[in-house]
Design an enzyme around this catalytic site. Structure first.
Site, PDB file in Angstrom:
ATOM      1  N   ASN A 210     -31.344  66.199  26.677  1.00 23.95           N
ATOM      2  CA  ASN A 210     -32.725  66.667  26.509  1.00 23.95           C
ATOM      3  C   ASN A 210     -33.307  66.853  27.901  1.00 23.95           C
ATOM      4  O   ASN A 210     -33.617  65.874  28.576  1.00 23.95           O
ATOM      5  CB  ASN A 210     -33.521  65.616  25.713  1.00 23.95           C
ATOM      6  CG  ASN A 210     -34.995  65.964  25.625  1.00 23.95           C
ATOM      7  OD1 ASN A 210     -35.405  67.071  25.988  1.00 23.95           O
ATOM      8  ND2 ASN A 210     -35.793  65.016  25.157  1.00 23.95           N
ATOM      9  N   TRP A 211     -33.423  68.112  28.315  1.00 20.05           N
ATOM     10  CA  TRP A 211     -33.870  68.390  29.682  1.00 20.05           C
ATOM     11  C   TRP A 211     -35.386  68.276  29.851  1.00 20.05           C
ATOM     12  O   TRP A 211     -35.895  68.429  30.957  1.00 20.05           O
ATOM     13  CB  TRP A 211     -33.407  69.790  30.103  1.00 20.05           C
ATOM     14  CG  TRP A 211     -31.972  69.833  30.538  1.00 20.05           C
ATOM     15  CD1 TRP A 211     -31.091  68.792  30.581  1.00 20.05           C
ATOM     16  CD2 TRP A 211     -31.254  70.986  31.009  1.00 20.05           C
ATOM     17  NE1 TRP A 211     -29.873  69.220  31.051  1.00 20.05           N
ATOM     18  CE2 TRP A 211     -29.943  70.570  31.323  1.00 20.05           C
ATOM     19  CE3 TRP A 211     -31.592  72.332  31.207  1.00 20.05           C
ATOM     20  CZ2 TRP A 211     -28.972  71.442  31.821  1.00 20.05           C
ATOM     21  CZ3 TRP A 211     -30.635  73.201  31.682  1.00 20.05           C
ATOM     22  CH2 TRP A 211     -29.335  72.759  31.989  1.00 20.05           C
ATOM     23  N   LYS A 212     -36.107  68.073  28.754  1.00 15.81           N
ATOM     24  CA  LYS A 212     -37.576  67.933  28.825  1.00 15.81           C
ATOM     25  C   LYS A 212     -38.164  69.078  29.655  1.00 15.81           C
ATOM     26  O   LYS A 212     -37.696  70.202  29.548  1.00 15.81           O
ATOM     27  CB  LYS A 212     -37.940  66.548  29.372  1.00 15.81           C
ATOM     28  CG  LYS A 212     -37.245  65.438  28.571  1.00 15.81           C
ATOM     29  CD  LYS A 212     -37.798  64.069  28.797  1.00 15.81           C
ATOM     30  CE  LYS A 212     -37.021  63.076  27.939  1.00 15.81           C
ATOM     31  NZ  LYS A 212     -37.609  61.766  27.888  1.00 15.81           N
TER      32      LYS A 212
ATOM     33  N   HIS B  20     -39.691  64.799  18.674  1.00 20.51           N
ATOM     34  CA  HIS B  20     -39.460  63.862  19.777  1.00 20.51           C
ATOM     35  C   HIS B  20     -40.716  63.001  19.984  1.00 20.51           C
ATOM     36  O   HIS B  20     -41.838  63.481  19.794  1.00 20.51           O
ATOM     37  CB  HIS B  20     -39.123  64.641  21.056  1.00 20.51           C
ATOM     38  CG  HIS B  20     -38.669  63.747  22.164  1.00 20.51           C
ATOM     39  ND1 HIS B  20     -39.551  63.062  22.958  1.00 20.51           N
ATOM     40  CD2 HIS B  20     -37.433  63.398  22.575  1.00 20.51           C
ATOM     41  CE1 HIS B  20     -38.862  62.326  23.818  1.00 20.51           C
ATOM     42  NE2 HIS B  20     -37.572  62.515  23.616  1.00 20.51           N
TER      43      HIS B  20
ATOM     44  N   GLU C 119     -42.282  62.171  22.521  1.00 21.54           N
ATOM     45  CA  GLU C 119     -43.280  62.729  23.449  1.00 21.54           C
ATOM     46  C   GLU C 119     -44.136  63.774  22.737  1.00 21.54           C
ATOM     47  O   GLU C 119     -45.327  63.911  23.024  1.00 21.54           O
ATOM     48  CB  GLU C 119     -42.576  63.300  24.698  1.00 21.54           C
ATOM     49  CG  GLU C 119     -42.102  62.162  25.599  1.00 21.54           C
ATOM     50  CD  GLU C 119     -40.839  62.442  26.400  1.00 21.54           C
ATOM     51  OE1 GLU C 119     -40.463  63.612  26.579  1.00 21.54           O
ATOM     52  OE2 GLU C 119     -40.212  61.457  26.858  1.00 21.54           O
TER      53      GLU C 119
ATOM     54  N   SER D 182     -32.746  55.698  27.493  1.00 27.73           N
ATOM     55  CA  SER D 182     -32.081  55.176  28.697  1.00 27.73           C
ATOM     56  C   SER D 182     -30.559  55.107  28.571  1.00 27.73           C
ATOM     57  O   SER D 182     -29.933  54.196  29.113  1.00 27.73           O
ATOM     58  CB  SER D 182     -32.666  53.820  29.091  1.00 27.73           C
ATOM     59  OG  SER D 182     -34.047  53.938  29.362  1.00 27.73           O
TER      60      SER D 182
ATOM     61  N   GLY E 292     -31.881  61.815  28.026  1.00 24.99           N
ATOM     62  CA  GLY E 292     -32.836  62.492  28.896  1.00 24.99           C
ATOM     63  C   GLY E 292     -32.344  62.507  30.329  1.00 24.99           C
ATOM     64  O   GLY E 292     -31.523  63.342  30.731  1.00 24.99           O
ATOM     65  N   GLY E 293     -32.799  61.537  31.115  1.00 25.30           N
ATOM     66  CA  GLY E 293     -32.532  61.485  32.555  1.00 25.30           C
ATOM     67  C   GLY E 293     -31.080  61.736  32.944  1.00 25.30           C
ATOM     68  O   GLY E 293     -30.800  62.543  33.849  1.00 25.30           O
TER      69      GLY E 293
END
Ligand code: PGA
Length: 252
Positions: free
Chosen positions: A14-16, A100, A102, A214, A235-236
């Site tokens: 997920n590159w956000k 999601h 967010e 995470s 994500g990260g």
């Protein structure tokens, strides 16, 4: 380009709201075409990067499925700033994330709007990764499973009249307190949530359930060996080709 069977583990990045066109080019150049075909690899990119992700993946013959991060529930209309599932399908996108945390926390997404978006995407022929997860106060007050059920209920209701859509649905369990914080749920917490989610959807044939929050190369092995885990939403650690590749390799 071979694609993984539906039963394969999924590793979804997920590159956000990250990356430019130039960064997409260099990401795909270093990702390499030798991804293991038995893993379903997904990248959920911002709208502006979807076309470049599709063309870079094709140019480098990389077996990765390109997803959006959201879609509107109507096909078209006066909805300034929104993108429909039909529009995503039109450019060759394979699927989309929906709901999601967010989107829920920062942009007013509710259980009902998330379900409507997911159903519309499935009806348009897209795959969906539907995200659920509890906040820390909800976990601490013993409400985790009831929150997850409430987050899934409107979607379950919709699928009940269109059960043929269910095979293109995956669920991502992402405890909100573990997203971007470096905290991860312990195996017992992950397992309890994943098995409950499978049970909610059991009448359609249980969906794959991915863990998110995470995820990184150092903890993914243990997460993957937890009962009920069918992959990860990341994500990260999906932003750098090396760590993303490592997560894919750990999933074989
Ligand atoms: P994280 O994000 O891996 O950076 O915690 C996961 C997500 O938000 O999907």
């Amino acid at each position: 380009m071979t694609t993984a069977p539906r039963s394969a583990r999924t590793v979804a990045g997920n590159w956000k709201m990250f990356k430019t066109q130039a960064e997409v080019k260099s990401f795909f150049a270093s990702l390499g075409s030798e991804l293991p075909p038995q893993v379903r690899t997904v990248i959920a990119a911002p709208y502006t990067l979807l076309a470049s992700c599709l063309s870079e993946a094709a140019a480098h013959k990389i077996p990765v499925q390109i997803f959006a991060q959201n879609c509107h529930d109507k096909t078209e209309g006066a909805f300034t700033g929104e993108i429909s599932a039909a529009m995503l399908k039109d450019i060759g996108v394979k699927g989309t994330l929906v709901g999601h945390s967010e989107r829920r926390q920062l942009f007013g997404e509710t259980n009902e709007t998330a379900a409507a978006r997911a159903l519309s995407a499935l009806q348009a022929g897209l795959d969906v990764i539907f995200c659920v997860g509890e906040t820390l106060p909800e976990r601490e007050s013993g409400k985790t499973i009831s929150v997850l059920r409430a987050q899934c209920q409107a979607l379950i209701n919709g699928l009940t009249s269109s059960p043929q859509l269910a095979p293109r649905l995956e669920i991502a369990y992402e405890p909100v307190w573990a997203i971007g914080t470096g905290l991860t749920a312990v195996p017992a917490q992950i397992s309890e949530a994943h098995l409950a989610i499978r049970e909610f959807f059991a009448k359609f044939g249980p969906p794959k359930v991915l863990y998110g929050g995470s995820v990184k190369p150092e903890n993914f092995q243990e997460i993957l060996s937890t009962p009920g885990v069918d992959g990860g939403l990341v994500g990260g650690a999906s932003l750098k080709p090396d760590s993303f590749k490592m997560l894919i390799k750990l999933s074989t």
